[in-house]
Design an enzyme around this catalytic site. Structure first.
Site, PDB file in Angstrom:
ATOM      1  N   HIS A  66      -3.302   7.508   2.118  1.00 16.53           N
ATOM      2  CA  HIS A  66      -3.679   6.163   1.669  1.00 16.53           C
ATOM      3  C   HIS A  66      -5.048   5.845   2.256  1.00 16.53           C
ATOM      4  O   HIS A  66      -5.325   6.142   3.415  1.00 16.53           O
ATOM      5  CB  HIS A  66      -2.637   5.145   2.150  1.00 16.53           C
ATOM      6  CG  HIS A  66      -3.072   3.734   1.943  1.00 16.53           C
ATOM      7  ND1 HIS A  66      -3.546   3.286   0.730  1.00 16.53           N
ATOM      8  CD2 HIS A  66      -3.135   2.666   2.789  1.00 16.53           C
ATOM      9  CE1 HIS A  66      -3.868   2.005   0.839  1.00 16.53           C
ATOM     10  NE2 HIS A  66      -3.639   1.609   2.088  1.00 16.53           N
ATOM     11  N   CYS A  70       0.817  -1.230   0.000  1.00 18.91           N
ATOM     12  CA  CYS A  70       0.000   0.000   0.000  1.00 18.91           C
ATOM     13  C   CYS A  70       0.844   1.272   0.000  1.00 18.91           C
ATOM     14  O   CYS A  70       0.346   2.345  -0.340  1.00 18.91           O
ATOM     15  CB  CYS A  70      -0.951   0.004   1.188  1.00 18.91           C
ATOM     16  SG  CYS A  70      -2.080  -1.385   1.157  1.00 18.91           S
ATOM     17  N   ASN A  82      -9.939   0.059  -0.267  1.00 15.76           N
ATOM     18  CA  ASN A  82      -8.482   0.105  -0.239  1.00 15.76           C
ATOM     19  C   ASN A  82      -7.947  -0.471  -1.554  1.00 15.76           C
ATOM     20  O   ASN A  82      -8.034  -1.669  -1.784  1.00 15.76           O
ATOM     21  CB  ASN A  82      -7.985  -0.699   0.972  1.00 15.76           C
ATOM     22  CG  ASN A  82      -6.468  -0.670   1.115  1.00 15.76           C
ATOM     23  OD1 ASN A  82      -5.764  -0.224   0.212  1.00 15.76           O
ATOM     24  ND2 ASN A  82      -5.981  -1.159   2.243  1.00 15.76           N
TER      25      ASN A  82
HETATM   26  O1  UT7 Z   1      -3.636  -0.828   3.632  1.00 19.83           O
HETATM   27  C1  UT7 Z   1      -2.739  -1.394   4.532  1.00 19.83           C
HETATM   28  C2  UT7 Z   1      -3.019  -0.929   5.872  1.00 19.83           C
HETATM   29  N1  UT7 Z   1      -4.241  -1.537   6.344  1.00 19.83           N
HETATM   30  C3  UT7 Z   1      -4.708  -1.161   7.484  1.00 19.83           C
HETATM   31  O2  UT7 Z   1      -4.116  -0.287   8.073  1.00 19.83           O
HETATM   32  C4  UT7 Z   1      -5.932  -1.839   8.042  1.00 19.83           C
HETATM   33  C5  UT7 Z   1      -5.948  -1.618   9.520  1.00 19.83           C
HETATM   34  N2  UT7 Z   1      -7.033  -2.303  10.217  1.00 19.83           N
HETATM   35  C6  UT7 Z   1      -8.329  -1.966  10.081  1.00 19.83           C
HETATM   36  O3  UT7 Z   1      -8.681  -1.128   9.286  1.00 19.83           O
HETATM   37  C7  UT7 Z   1      -9.323  -2.628  11.028  1.00 19.83           C
HETATM   38  O4  UT7 Z   1      -8.633  -3.339  12.016  1.00 19.83           O
HETATM   39  C8  UT7 Z   1     -10.325  -3.563  10.304  1.00 19.83           C
HETATM   40  C9  UT7 Z   1     -11.293  -2.754   9.492  1.00 19.83           C
HETATM   41  C10 UT7 Z   1      -9.573  -4.542   9.429  1.00 19.83           C
HETATM   42  C11 UT7 Z   1     -11.131  -4.356  11.334  1.00 19.83           C
HETATM   43  O5  UT7 Z   1     -11.788  -3.476  12.243  1.00 19.83           O
HETATM   44  P1  UT7 Z   1     -11.691  -3.735  13.823  1.00 19.83           P
HETATM   45  O6  UT7 Z   1     -12.542  -2.714  14.444  1.00 19.83           O
HETATM   46  O7  UT7 Z   1     -10.230  -3.760  14.169  1.00 19.83           O
HETATM   47  O8  UT7 Z   1     -12.379  -5.146  13.970  1.00 19.83           O
HETATM   48  P2  UT7 Z   1     -11.755  -6.515  14.523  1.00 19.83           P
HETATM   49  O9  UT7 Z   1     -10.797  -7.090  13.544  1.00 19.83           O
HETATM   50  O10 UT7 Z   1     -11.268  -6.290  15.907  1.00 19.83           O
HETATM   51  O11 UT7 Z   1     -13.060  -7.421  14.547  1.00 19.83           O
HETATM   52  C12 UT7 Z   1     -14.157  -7.110  15.391  1.00 19.83           C
HETATM   53  C13 UT7 Z   1     -15.238  -8.149  15.166  1.00 19.83           C
HETATM   54  C14 UT7 Z   1     -14.746  -9.577  15.233  1.00 19.83           C
HETATM   55  O12 UT7 Z   1     -15.711 -10.339  15.908  1.00 19.83           O
HETATM   56  P3  UT7 Z   1     -15.506 -10.743  17.455  1.00 19.83           P
HETATM   57  O13 UT7 Z   1     -14.238 -11.537  17.471  1.00 19.83           O
HETATM   58  O14 UT7 Z   1     -15.419  -9.449  18.198  1.00 19.83           O
HETATM   59  O15 UT7 Z   1     -16.742 -11.541  17.744  1.00 19.83           O
HETATM   60  C15 UT7 Z   1     -14.683 -10.010  13.784  1.00 19.83           C
HETATM   61  O16 UT7 Z   1     -14.893 -11.386  13.629  1.00 19.83           O
HETATM   62  O17 UT7 Z   1     -15.817  -7.984  13.871  1.00 19.83           O
HETATM   63  C16 UT7 Z   1     -15.836  -9.244  13.197  1.00 19.83           C
HETATM   64  N3  UT7 Z   1     -15.713  -9.027  11.761  1.00 19.83           N
HETATM   65  C17 UT7 Z   1     -16.753  -8.779  10.948  1.00 19.83           C
HETATM   66  N4  UT7 Z   1     -18.088  -8.703  11.185  1.00 19.83           N
HETATM   67  C18 UT7 Z   1     -18.886  -8.419  10.146  1.00 19.83           C
HETATM   68  C19 UT7 Z   1     -14.567  -8.969  11.020  1.00 19.83           C
HETATM   69  N5  UT7 Z   1     -14.874  -8.706   9.740  1.00 19.83           N
HETATM   70  C20 UT7 Z   1     -16.222  -8.580   9.679  1.00 19.83           C
HETATM   71  C21 UT7 Z   1     -17.115  -8.297   8.620  1.00 19.83           C
HETATM   72  N6  UT7 Z   1     -18.432  -8.226   8.901  1.00 19.83           N
HETATM   73  N7  UT7 Z   1     -16.701  -8.071   7.374  1.00 19.83           N
END
Ligand code: UT7
Length: 323
Positions: free
Chosen positions: A250, A114, A280
């Protein structure tokens, strides 16, 4: 006198096909509400069969050349930043060079995921500063949809396809004069490579692999690393956050964009946001956002534009430009 790089043209290209969050909810267990709330993404463009990275890159390049008012024959360096090259080799840049009908110059790819566009821009800028290159074409192009795991809801909803390009021209400036690209700043930390990677590769298991990501940890590094590289860019030029006309970040997650803007004390009215429509697009996201803001008249001559990105590697970087 010193050589400096001025951006004289921008261009971009997006595939026609759009997948909305509602479409994604038919593919994996997700909702529009979750995706919008956690990422700000509402839709993404997806390349159709045959629409490869070189095809998107070529269209973006043509648009940038047209705005710049130069032809492919004037270009002596082509750099394509991509993680999704058409082939393992040759480089996508050499394919684009041939598509443009260029018979001179050099072309190569840069791989920094990225952060790729910022890395490619820094590379081209250094060729221009050394006096080796007069016109460079710098492209960020991706078909990330081809390497995501469409069964993994935690990653497949985040990415999209597209391409953006800029044409750089070598201009002469007085030492210390603020012209064109003022400075670029690149960083990486290979110890953190397991936060975002593909579980395959030509030299590992002869496959391409799928995107794997530890999102929450990556998020934390993104906010911290971007804030520090932005400070570094401003300090190197004796400038302050209030001097920035436009932040072109980005586009990984609206919450990361907001966090960086907040740390800079910048209002939303000075941040270019495309993540809601493009998702993204990895190395394409910064030049896609840049082209949008140049073409709709937000970025004007004399503006101070700050681009920044972070991605797998981990890699991160920034470029400060006097438009
Ligand atoms: O481009 C390169 C750089 N990339 C980045 O910098 C990305 C950085 N990270 C992020 O943007 C975020 O961490 C994400 C958008 C990827 C995820 O958001 P989050 O608030 O950190 O969520 P999480 O990974 O902590 O997941 C929270 C919950 C989980 O469920 P439990 O374990 O709390 O029950 C996941 O299983 O959300 C669940 N989950 C989803 N639910 C519905 C994960 N993906 C989804 C989804 N739909 N698509």
């Amino acid at each position: 006198m010193a050589y400096r790089s001025r951006i004289i043209g921008t261009g971009s290209h997006l595939p026609d096909k759009v997948l909305t969050n509602a479409d994604m909810a038919k593919l994996v267990d997700t909702t529009d509400e979750w995706i919008v709330e956690r990422t700000g993404i509402r839709q993404r463009h997806i390349a159709k069969e045959g629409e490869t990275t070189s095809v998107l890159a070529f269209q973006a390049a043509e648009n940038a050349l047209e705005m710049a008012g130069v032809t492919a024959h004037d270009i002596d360096l082509v750099i394509v930043a991509t993680t999704t090259p058409d082939n393992t080799f040759p480089s996508t840049a050499t394919k684009v060079q041939a598509m443009l009908g260029m018979e001179n110059g050099a072309a190569f790819d840069v791989q920094a995921v990225c952060s790729g566009f910022v890395y490619a821009l820094a590379t081209a800028d250094n060729f221009i500063r050394s006096g080796q290159v007069k016109h460079a074409l710098v492209i960020g192009a991706e078909v990330f949809s081809r390497i995501v795991d469409w069964a993994d809801r935690s990653t497949c909803v985040l990415f999209g396809d597209g391409a953006g390009a800029v044409v750089l021209k070598s201009v002469e400036a007085e030492e210390g004069e603020q012209v064109g690209i003022l400075s670029t700043h690149l960083h990486s930390d290979g110890k953190l490579r397991d936060l975002l990677y593909t579980d395959g590769g030509p030299g590992t298991n002869s496959t391409v692999g799928h995107v794997r990501m530890l999102g929450r940890e990556l998020f934390r590094h993104a906010v911290n690393n971007l804030a520090s590289v932005v400070d570094e860019a401003l300090e190197a030029n004796g400038l302050k956050a209030e001097d920035i006309s436009w932040l072109v970040p980005h586009q990984a997650n609206k919450r990361i964009l907001d966090g960086t803007a907040r740390k800079l004390g910048m209002g939303e009215d000075r941040v270019v946001v495309t993540v809601d429509r493009h998702a993204n697009t990895s190395a394409a996201s910064v030049p896609l956002a840049l082209d949008e803001a140049v073409r709709d008249g937000r970025i004007k001559p004399g503006d101070l534009v700050l681009m920044e990105a972070m991605g797998g590697g981990l890699t991160w970087g920034a470029a400060l430009v006097r438009w």
